[in-house]
Design an enzyme around this catalytic site. Structure first.
Site, PDB file in Angstrom:
ATOM      1  CE  LYS A  77      -0.875  -1.092  11.292  1.00 52.23           C
ATOM      2  NZ  LYS A  77       0.508  -0.937  10.808  1.00 52.23           N
ATOM      3  CE  LYS A 133       1.363  -5.812   1.266  1.00 52.89           C
ATOM      4  NZ  LYS A 133       2.382  -6.329   0.340  1.00 52.89           N
ATOM      5  CE  LYS A 186       6.726  -5.935   2.694  1.00 49.73           C
ATOM      6  NZ  LYS A 186       5.644  -5.603   3.593  1.00 49.73           N
ATOM      7  N   GLY A 221       0.814  -1.215   0.000  1.00 54.25           N
ATOM      8  CA  GLY A 221       0.000   0.000   0.000  1.00 54.25           C
ATOM      9  C   GLY A 221       0.842   1.257   0.000  1.00 54.25           C
ATOM     10  CG  ASN A 222       3.356   2.358   3.242  1.00 56.40           C
ATOM     11  OD1 ASN A 222       2.582   3.254   3.527  1.00 56.40           O
ATOM     12  ND2 ASN A 222       3.725   1.427   4.113  1.00 56.40           N
TER      13      ASN A 222
END
Length: 311
Positions: free
Chosen positions: A125, A208, A270, A10-11
């Site tokens: 978060k 994600k 990741k 997203g970034n």
């Protein structure tokens, strides 16, 4: 023909609509090369900056005007449509220029999480804007959400980040892929829901990359590609003796993860997502690299590639 699940950070997609469309135009050029080869392509994406903007807009309106409060799951759904639209548009424009006829569709995707996931007992978060203590208490009373003081700058809403367990729309996604369509799904990790008698949205953010890994496993993908803002994962990241990681077996990647080599809020998920995918079957491969390095990464250049013990 191979099947790819590609997770866009997203970034890496910018902070506003104009910037996002420009970056997506660059990103999809590399993805089109896979489509030309008649490979199956499924795209997922992050939504951190985008969902923050949506959430902020509604919370500002709620604070200053007589506008209903918008729950976080609904904000995630909005971000899926917003980013999916830009990805569809960017892909369609290039495919039409190349004379390729492909249908592209975005699926508003729900992902089941466990109501007993430990993260719900300790949400950490932070999302959205800062508030005064008074306003935070009012919001907590009305919504039941948790707001905590953040670094002396005010109070922010905190949400859980539970593990993804099941993708509700997976059969629809599979049918569309099997019919040759390009599918955009699991945006922002998916809309987290509790699967009870009646599905209920959870105020949480699903990673994600973990959701993309789950989708890749369910679809029996051959390769999971995680695109971020750096070309390779590193050991001792940010230190003078940092070492870039190229192709490594999944056992070594697991060892590094367990040793805490990768930050929990960035590279850790990741690498964990890549490990989960590679362990799910034979001859699986996961690639972690930068958005603008996809072509080189597919050739094994300047990328972290995690594969089975025989790769």
């Amino acid at each position: 023909m191979s099947k790819y699940v590609i997770a866009l950070g997203g970034n890496a997609l910018g902070n506003n609509p104009k910037e996002q469309q420009a970056l997506i135009k660059k990103a999809v050029k590399n993805i089109v090369s896979l489509i030309k080869n008649n490979d199956d392509v499924i795209i997922s994406h992050g939504n951190g900056p985008q969902v923050g903007v949506i959430n902020l807009a509604f919370e500002d309106s709620y604070e200053n005007e007589d506008i209903p409060y918008m729950p976080f799951p609904e904000c995630t759904a909005m971000s899926q449509g917003y980013i999916g639209y830009h990805l569809q548009k960017g892909l369609r424009d290039i495919l039409e220029d190349e004379g390729i006829e492909k249908k592209i569709i975005t699926i508003v995707t729900q992902v089941v999480v466990d109501k007993q996931d430990p993260s719900f007992k300790n949400p950490t978060k932070p999302v959205g804007p800062f508030y005064s203590e008074k306003m935070a208490k009012e919001l907590m009373k009305e919504t039941g959400e948790i707001y905590l003081e953040d670094a002396g700058r005010g109070y922010r809403k905190v949400v859980a980040s539970p593990k993804p367990l099941e993708i509700v729309e997976i059969e629809t996604i599979r049918d569309l892929v099997n019919n040759g369509h390009i599918v955009i799904a699991c945006g922002g990790g998916g809309i987290p829901i509790y699967k009870q008698n009646e599905a209920k949205g959870a105020n949480a953010v699903i990673d994600k990359d973990l959701a993309s890994s789950l989708m890749a496993q369910e679809l029996a993908a051959d390769i999971l590609i995680i695109l971020t803002n750096i070309k390779q994962a590193e050991l001792n990241y940010g230190k003078p003796d940092a070492k870039k990681l190229g192709k490594i077996p999944v056992s070594l990647a697991t060892k590094y993860l367990e040793q805490g080599e990768f930050a929990k809020g960035s590279m850790g998920p990741k690498v964990e997502a890549a490990i989960n995918f590679v362990k799910s079957g034979k001859n699986k491969k996961a690639i972690i690299t930068a958005l603008d390095n996809l072509d080189n990464a597919l050739k094994g250049i300047d990328a972290t590639i995690i594969c089975d013990e025989n790769c």
